[in-house]
Design an enzyme around this catalytic site. Sequence first.
Site, mmCIF file in Angstrom:
data_model
loop_
_atom_site.group_PDB
_atom_site.id
_atom_site.type_symbol
_atom_site.label_atom_id
_atom_site.label_comp_id
_atom_site.label_asym_id
_atom_site.label_seq_id
_atom_site.Cartn_x
_atom_site.Cartn_y
_atom_site.Cartn_z
ATOM 1 N N LEU A 77 93.074 -45.088 -31.194
ATOM 2 C CA LEU A 77 91.700 -45.542 -31.457
ATOM 3 C C LEU A 77 91.646 -46.956 -32.036
ATOM 4 C CD1 LEU A 77 90.248 -42.237 -32.937
ATOM 5 C CD2 LEU A 77 89.748 -43.241 -30.722
ATOM 6 N N ARG A 78 92.818 -47.602 -32.142
ATOM 7 C CA ARG A 78 92.789 -48.972 -32.667
ATOM 8 C C ARG A 78 92.014 -49.886 -31.727
ATOM 9 N NH1 ARG A 78 98.574 -48.448 -34.388
ATOM 10 N NH2 ARG A 78 98.526 -48.048 -36.625
ATOM 11 N N GLY A 79 92.031 -49.568 -30.436
ATOM 12 C CA GLY A 79 91.311 -50.390 -29.463
ATOM 13 C C GLY A 79 89.820 -50.408 -29.749
#
Length: 333
Positions: free
Chosen positions: A271-273
Amino acid sequence: MGNFPFSAIVGQDEMKRALLIAAVDARIGGVMIFGDRGTGKSTAARALAATLPPISVVEGCRFNCAPDARDDCPDPCTSKKAHKMSVPFVDLPLGSTEDRVLGTLDLERALAHGEKQFEPGLLAKAHRGFLYIDEINLLEDHVVDLLLDVAASGQNLVERDGLSIRHPARFVLVGSGNPEEGELRPQLLDRFGLSVEVKTPETVEDRVEIMKRCDAHEQNPSVFAEIWKEEDAKVLRRIAKAKAGITKVHTPDSILTDTATLCKAVGADGLRGELTVMRGARALAALEGKKTVTRAHLKSIAPLALRHRLRRNVLDETGSTVRIERALEECFG
């Protein structure tokens, strides 16, 4: 010779935009710049650092503490005086050891006076500035891991030789490298907020202009800096205004939905994107003086935030940038 003015750099708009965004919101997590040699990677990072206004530092502080942040300093930091210093720009050389990076026991003081004292490392010197790593793909993986951990937390904790020291280490991390000389592991690439690809300028006009500006800078750096002084001042005002206003920029739920839809479509890992697209789009809106994040901001930031987070598809050997552009077209037209 003085630094090359940031505004005088020809082209490389994506790289300059990424550096400005990282300067506005350090939580984005740094910028990775991959590309051909001699394309202005380190010049741009140095130029931006030199453009920023001097910072106020407690007199005698070894950790670049601000006068209103004395309580975070591991040293007594008792001086009531402060002085101005240029925004730190620290080059991390290849072959740097953990001790050199993190800091260690001051052996000279220990042997001479029998006292244990912490000798700050490069992370302390980079606090409130930039930490630049050229050829980061050639740096030892465990050192890169340490750097990314500190960059993410903003704290450097050193526990060794009977010492336990924690000090603030908030900096803009900029790494660069040439992919022909090796790649970073995907799990390390993922820790960089933004990824930029730079290429050698293709047009004759751009190449000629670069030669002219480099020659003018080498002939007389002071005069060249004076010519670009007002343009650099505009950049500085944009950054200052964006940093002051970013907390007031609204990100609608529809943009968050678009962000999640896009990340799902391209198959971004983790979910860093999503988080980086959200923060980057907000910082970009702030730089443009906007009050609300729009889909245009999302589409502009998506390649920078996602191209290094895509899973490899054995059935699709097209580049990651092309895959993101294709997904943007399919999702939003």
